[in-house]
Design a protein around this motif. Structure first.
Motif, short mmCIF file in Angstrom:
data_model
loop_
_atom_site.label_atom_id
_atom_site.label_comp_id
_atom_site.label_asym_id
_atom_site.label_seq_id
_atom_site.Cartn_x
_atom_site.Cartn_y
_atom_site.Cartn_z
N PRO A 36 28.21 20.79 63.07
CA PRO A 36 29.15 21.48 63.96
C PRO A 36 30.32 20.61 64.41
O PRO A 36 31.47 21.08 64.44
CB PRO A 36 28.26 21.90 65.14
CG PRO A 36 26.90 22.05 64.53
CD PRO A 36 26.82 20.96 63.50
N ASP A 37 30.08 19.35 64.76
CA ASP A 37 31.18 18.47 65.18
C ASP A 37 32.19 18.25 64.06
O ASP A 37 33.38 18.07 64.32
CB ASP A 37 30.64 17.12 65.66
CG ASP A 37 29.94 17.21 67.01
OD1 ASP A 37 30.09 18.24 67.70
OD2 ASP A 37 29.23 16.25 67.36
N THR A 72 19.09 22.07 69.13
CA THR A 72 20.37 21.71 69.76
C THR A 72 21.51 21.83 68.74
O THR A 72 22.58 22.36 69.05
CB THR A 72 20.31 20.28 70.34
OG1 THR A 72 19.28 20.25 71.33
CG2 THR A 72 21.63 19.87 70.95
N ALA A 75 22.22 25.47 68.25
CA ALA A 75 22.95 26.01 69.41
C ALA A 75 24.42 25.60 69.36
O ALA A 75 25.31 26.41 69.67
CB ALA A 75 22.30 25.54 70.70
N ASP A 76 24.69 24.36 68.95
CA ASP A 76 26.07 23.89 68.84
C ASP A 76 26.84 24.73 67.81
O ASP A 76 27.99 25.10 68.03
CB ASP A 76 26.12 22.42 68.44
CG ASP A 76 25.65 21.48 69.55
OD1 ASP A 76 25.53 21.93 70.71
OD2 ASP A 76 25.39 20.30 69.23
N LEU A 78 26.05 27.84 66.79
CA LEU A 78 26.16 29.22 67.28
C LEU A 78 27.34 29.37 68.23
O LEU A 78 28.00 30.41 68.24
CB LEU A 78 24.86 29.66 67.94
CG LEU A 78 23.64 29.76 67.01
CD1 LEU A 78 22.40 30.13 67.80
CD2 LEU A 78 23.88 30.73 65.87
N GLU A 79 27.62 28.35 69.03
CA GLU A 79 28.76 28.40 69.95
C GLU A 79 30.09 28.48 69.21
O GLU A 79 31.07 28.99 69.75
CB GLU A 79 28.76 27.18 70.86
CG GLU A 79 27.72 27.22 71.94
CD GLU A 79 27.81 26.01 72.87
OE1 GLU A 79 28.91 25.42 72.99
OE2 GLU A 79 26.77 25.66 73.45
N LEU A 80 30.13 27.99 67.99
CA LEU A 80 31.38 27.98 67.21
C LEU A 80 31.62 29.27 66.44
O LEU A 80 32.73 29.49 65.96
CB LEU A 80 31.36 26.80 66.23
CG LEU A 80 31.28 25.42 66.84
CD1 LEU A 80 31.08 24.37 65.75
CD2 LEU A 80 32.53 25.13 67.66
N SER A 82 32.11 32.31 67.17
CA SER A 82 33.18 33.20 67.63
C SER A 82 34.56 32.63 67.31
O SER A 82 35.55 33.35 67.37
CB SER A 82 33.05 33.45 69.14
OG SER A 82 33.21 32.23 69.84
N ASP A 83 34.62 31.35 66.93
CA ASP A 83 35.88 30.68 66.64
C ASP A 83 36.32 30.81 65.18
O ASP A 83 37.47 30.52 64.87
CB ASP A 83 35.73 29.19 67.00
CG ASP A 83 37.03 28.43 66.89
OD1 ASP A 83 38.01 28.85 67.54
OD2 ASP A 83 37.07 27.43 66.15
N GLN A 111 18.24 31.61 62.94
CA GLN A 111 19.13 31.78 64.09
C GLN A 111 20.57 32.03 63.64
O GLN A 111 21.25 32.90 64.17
CB GLN A 111 19.11 30.54 64.98
CG GLN A 111 17.88 30.40 65.83
CD GLN A 111 18.04 29.18 66.72
OE1 GLN A 111 17.90 28.05 66.26
NE2 GLN A 111 18.36 29.41 67.97
#
Length: 179
Positions: A36-37, A72, A75-76, A78-80, A82-83, A111
């Motif tokens: 994700p990063d 974790t 989750a990181d 999944l937060e992205l 929508s971007d 997930q």
């Protein structure tokens, strides 16, 4: 224009320069990331690239072996979601390259594809090595192939897996080494 549906421009020291050189040759693509990063950095680096999109990914080789750390990471990612419309590289891998056991990878993958199925309209770049039947099980269970475009990168499943993936509506990114 030729379009590479699975590349890693962020692996290069100057991804924007490479993207510009490729654009001059009438080449575009989907630059997928492995963490994700990496997506956050690649998106910033390729902001001006007109012929490349960036996918947010969590490659199975980089999923943490520890289940808590893997959650974790998921989750990181999944937060992205929508971007970006593009998700990749994601998948399952039971080769020696993967640190996390299959069940941890599977929980993470479940997930991600579940969230993509709910959001819809995503383009997923899929990695499946020595785990294609399990990966197909997860795609089927989530319903993601009904709401998103799923593209296998470097398909290595059996002929029966190929038929099953095709019947689910999956697409395939084919390279010369795959053939």
């Amino acid at each position: 224009m030729r379009y590479d549906m699975h590349c890693h421009l962020d692996f290069y020291p100057q991804p924007a320069v490479l993207a510009d050189c490729l654009a001059a040759l009438d080449i575009g693509g989907l630059s997928v990331t492995v963490l994700p990063d990496d997506y956050v950095r690649a998106k910033a680096a390729l902001k001006g690239a007109r012929t490349f999109q960036v996918g947010a990914g969590l490659h199975p080789w980089w999923i943490a072996a520890d289940e808590v750390a893997a959650r974790t990471q998921a989750a990181d990612l999944l937060e992205l979601l929508s971007d970006t419309r593009f998700v990749g590289e994601i998948g399952l891998d039971t080769s020696a390259h993967a640190a996390a056991p299959l069940e941890v990878q599977r929980a993470v993958f479940r997930q991600i594809v579940g969230a993509c199925a709910r959001l819809g309209g995503k383009v997923l770049s899929l990695h499946g090595v020595r785990a294609v039947p399990t990966l197909l099980d997860e795609l089927e269970a989530s319903g993601v192939t009904r709401t998103c475009t799923c593209i296998f990168h470097w398909f290595s499943g059996s002929s029966a897996d190929l038929v099953r993936a095709r019947d689910l509506g999956c697409m395939f990114s084919v390279g010369s080494r795959m053939l």
